[in-house]
Design a protein around this motif. Structure first.
Motif, PDB file in Angstrom:
ATOM      1  N   ASP A  11       0.757  -1.155   0.017  1.00  0.00           N
ATOM      2  CA  ASP A  11       0.091  -0.018  -0.048  1.00  0.00           C
ATOM      3  C   ASP A  11       0.820   1.337   0.012  1.00  0.00           C
ATOM      4  OD1 ASP A  11      -2.556  -1.691  -0.017  1.00  0.00           O
ATOM      5  OD2 ASP A  11      -2.035  -1.753   2.058  1.00  0.00           O
ATOM      6  N   LEU A  12       2.241   1.102  -0.021  1.00  0.00           N
ATOM      7  CA  LEU A  12       3.152   2.059  -0.340  1.00  0.00           C
ATOM      8  C   LEU A  12       2.882   3.245   1.022  1.00  0.00           C
ATOM      9  CD1 LEU A  12       2.999   3.418  -3.943  1.00  0.00           C
ATOM     10  CD2 LEU A  12       4.156   1.685  -2.771  1.00  0.00           C
ATOM     11  N   PHE A  26       6.431  15.453  -2.566  1.00  0.00           N
ATOM     12  CA  PHE A  26       5.862  15.124  -4.202  1.00  0.00           C
ATOM     13  C   PHE A  26       4.612  14.952  -4.321  1.00  0.00           C
ATOM     14  CE2 PHE A  26      10.540  14.600  -3.799  1.00  0.00           C
ATOM     15  CZ  PHE A  26      11.050  15.197  -5.078  1.00  0.00           C
ATOM     16  N   PRO A  27       3.788  15.529  -5.178  1.00  0.00           N
ATOM     17  CA  PRO A  27       2.423  14.956  -5.445  1.00  0.00           C
ATOM     18  C   PRO A  27       2.187  13.908  -5.858  1.00  0.00           C
ATOM     19  CG  PRO A  27       2.940  17.120  -6.617  1.00  0.00           C
ATOM     20  CD  PRO A  27       4.340  16.547  -6.326  1.00  0.00           C
ATOM     21  N   HIS A  28       3.345  13.069  -6.526  1.00  0.00           N
ATOM     22  CA  HIS A  28       3.006  11.923  -7.093  1.00  0.00           C
ATOM     23  C   HIS A  28       4.230  10.841  -6.667  1.00  0.00           C
ATOM     24  CE1 HIS A  28       0.206  13.919 -10.013  1.00  0.00           C
ATOM     25  NE2 HIS A  28       0.875  14.641 -10.028  1.00  0.00           N
ATOM     26  N   ILE A  29       3.763   9.866  -6.355  1.00  0.00           N
ATOM     27  CA  ILE A  29       4.716   8.665  -5.897  1.00  0.00           C
ATOM     28  C   ILE A  29       4.411   7.378  -6.602  1.00  0.00           C
ATOM     29  CG2 ILE A  29       5.197   9.656  -3.697  1.00  0.00           C
ATOM     30  CD1 ILE A  29       3.409   7.680  -2.571  1.00  0.00           C
ATOM     31  N   PHE A  30       5.409   6.692  -6.802  1.00  0.00           N
ATOM     32  CA  PHE A  30       5.353   5.453  -7.434  1.00  0.00           C
ATOM     33  C   PHE A  30       6.348   4.256  -6.979  1.00  0.00           C
ATOM     34  CE2 PHE A  30       6.569   2.150 -10.840  1.00  0.00           C
ATOM     35  CZ  PHE A  30       5.389   1.934 -11.318  1.00  0.00           C
ATOM     36  N   ALA A  31       5.772   2.873  -6.968  1.00  0.00           N
ATOM     37  CA  ALA A  31       6.760   1.961  -6.434  1.00  0.00           C
ATOM     38  C   ALA A  31       5.997   0.581  -7.217  1.00  0.00           C
ATOM     39  CB  ALA A  31       7.078   1.754  -5.103  1.00  0.00           C
ATOM     40  N   LEU A  71       9.492   9.607  -7.022  1.00  0.00           N
ATOM     41  CA  LEU A  71       8.825  10.539  -6.628  1.00  0.00           C
ATOM     42  C   LEU A  71       8.670  11.655  -7.521  1.00  0.00           C
ATOM     43  CD1 LEU A  71      10.533   9.467  -3.961  1.00  0.00           C
ATOM     44  CD2 LEU A  71       8.975  10.490  -2.725  1.00  0.00           C
ATOM     45  N   SER A  72       7.627  12.319  -8.043  1.00  0.00           N
ATOM     46  CA  SER A  72       7.612  13.257  -9.037  1.00  0.00           C
ATOM     47  C   SER A  72       6.583  14.228  -8.873  1.00  0.00           C
ATOM     48  CB  SER A  72       6.943  12.523 -10.347  1.00  0.00           C
ATOM     49  OG  SER A  72       6.962  13.540 -11.453  1.00  0.00           O
ATOM     50  N   ARG A  73       7.176  15.794  -9.411  1.00  0.00           N
ATOM     51  CA  ARG A  73       6.057  17.008  -9.140  1.00  0.00           C
ATOM     52  C   ARG A  73       5.137  16.654 -10.289  1.00  0.00           C
ATOM     53  NH1 ARG A  73      10.223  21.093 -11.190  1.00  0.00           N
ATOM     54  NH2 ARG A  73       8.569  22.372 -11.288  1.00  0.00           N
ATOM     55  N   TRP A  74       5.250  15.741 -11.161  1.00  0.00           N
ATOM     56  CA  TRP A  74       4.330  15.683 -12.174  1.00  0.00           C
ATOM     57  C   TRP A  74       3.577  14.182 -12.470  1.00  0.00           C
ATOM     58  CZ3 TRP A  74       9.130  17.678 -14.316  1.00  0.00           C
ATOM     59  CH2 TRP A  74       9.286  19.026 -14.211  1.00  0.00           C
TER      60      TRP A  74
END
Length: 283
Positions: A11-12, A26-31, A71-74
């Motif tokens: 669930d990050l 950061f508004p966007h995270i991914f894993a 982790l990303s701003r976009w």
């Protein structure tokens, strides 16, 4: 930001909690679940046990151990997950000659990426998407004279080159990650890395630390090496680049022996900027 060595949970929760601690989250995270700790069902190190850390697709004490995150701003979208690529199916795969015939059995099930290898789309506001290639390659050490880990690292970087060359000419690419080999020093096969550093699609900003060196990792018993890279599309203008080391206090130093490699880019292609500048001057 491509974050390395971060344990994965489904669930990050850990990643979201870490992000919330940043001065500017950061508004966007991914894993995604990495190969580290993923069981193979085989006794890869011949110790008559099946669930040890060396018996996993990538060395790991549990499934998800020491993974990778972005982790990303976009906004982020995953274009291709190369993490499940079997070593035997990778372009130009070279599995080393091992002493015993049964040692070749793992080649049929061994995934090539040690941690993960993701091809992603990053969507900057008002600009075309960027193809981000994020990975953490195998250290070319901890093996024997057959150089199994050296070849695995080499073939991971060959897979990176292959993936990058599958993109169309108008796609803008960025490579970011731990490639785990220095172009000049230390162990490891250098050919694939040098092909990447001189590839026409990317540029090498060769970031420097405040002391002027370009080394990105400090080992206790080895010389400093450059193993962490950010390679932007050759059409981007590099505004600045550098290596930031943890603060001097012991707690910060304990977090990592790697420095943070960063590159500032102007996201508009250089050719387009010159064209726009010429139109503006003509007016």
């Amino acid at each position: 930001m491509v974050l390395q060595g971060f344990d994965y949970d489904q669930d990050l929760i850990a990643l979201a909690s870490f992000n919330a601690l940043l001065a500017q989250p950061f508004p966007h995270i991914f894993a995604k679940v990495p190969n580290t700790g993923r069981p193979t069902g085989l006794d890869l190190n011949a110790d008559d046990r099946l669930r040890g850390a060396p018996d996993r697709q990538g060395f790991g004490k549990f499934w998800g151990w020491s993974g990778m995150a972005v982790l990303s701003r976009w906004p982020i979208s995953l274009s291709m997950d190369w993490s499940s690529t079997l070593w035997r199916d990778s372009p130009g795969a070279h599995f080393p000659t091992l002493p015993n015939a049964q040692d070749h059995v793992p080649f049929s099930v061994q995934r090539l990426p040690r941690v993960a290898f993701w091809q992603m789309q990053i969507w900057p506001n008002g600009s075309p998407p960027i193809a981000l290639f994020a990975l953490h390659a195998m250290p070319p050490v901890f093996d024997g004279p057959e150089d199994k880990n050296g070849w695995r690292n080499h073939d991971e970087l060959r897979l990176l080159l292959h993936a990058m060359e599958q993109t169309t000419a108008d796609e803008r690419v960025v490579v970011a990650g731990v490639l785990n080999v220095d172009p000049d020093l230390g162990e490891g096969r250098k050919a694939a890395l040098k092909s990447l550093l001189t590839h026409q699609r990317v540029s090498d900003p060769n970031p420097r630390a405040p002391d002027g060196t370009n080394k990105t990792v400090l080992f206790e018993d080895l010389e400093p090496l450059r193993v962490d890279y950010v390679l932007p599309d050759a059409r981007f203008e590099v505004l600045d680049a550098g290596i930031t080391w943890p603060h001097a206090d012991a707690a910060a130093k304990a977090t990592s022996r790697h420095g943070l490699v960063w590159v500032d880019l102007h996201l508009e292609d250089i050719s387009q900027r010159l064209l726009n500048r010429g139109v503006a001057e003509a007016r």
